[in-house]
Design a protein around this motif. Structure first.
Motif: not given
Length: 141
Positions: A78, A14, A18, A110, A73, A87, A121, A124
């Motif tokens: 989680v 995660n 970002y 996410n 963030c 997430v 991922m 999103h």
């Protein structure tokens, strides 16, 4: 958060997402995302994008046309279940130069899947954070 090895991997994945977003680096997004046709993405105000090719193209367009920003963030939650991890967080996106505008606050979800290369991922979704709803437990209709 339990802090187990799987969860630590999800947190790292995660964070990598970002970092790639903040740096506007498509090569970093390539490493974060799964590359299958089953991935999807919903940018604020956009329709759902399906498949890695379409998702990747969207990031390329965003990176090519956006000003520099910083991303943090907050309120990270989680949850892991087998090979899937969720997430939920609050994204705070600030222009790199304060005079260029206010911070954007987005609620984000996410979804990651454990693959051979680690957590990748697969979805999103970000949407504007409703400030007035933050102080209430009741949904705003």
């Amino acid at each position: 958060m339990t802090g187990d090895a799987g969860e630590r991997g999800v947190i790292a994945a995660n964070l990598a997402f970002y970092r790639a977003l903040e740096r506007r680096e498509i090569s970093e997004m390539d490493r974060v995302w799964s590359h299958g046709e089953d991935v999807s993405c919903v940018h604020p105000g956009w329709h759902r994008l399906d498949g890695w090719d379409e998702v990747r193209r969207s990031w390329q367009n965003i990176f090519a046309n956006a000003r520099s920003w910083t991303v943090t963030c907050e309120r990270v939650r989680v949850s892991t279940e087998g090979a899937l991890a969720l997430v939920a967080c609050l994204e705070v996106i600030r222009p790199a130069v304060a005079a260029q505008g206010e911070a954007a606050r987005m609620q984000a979800t996410n979804l990651f899947r454990r693959e051979e290369q680690g957590w990748r991922m697969v979805h999103h979704h970000a949407s504007p954070f409703a400030e007035e709803a933050a102080s209430s437990s009741e949904p705003v209709n």
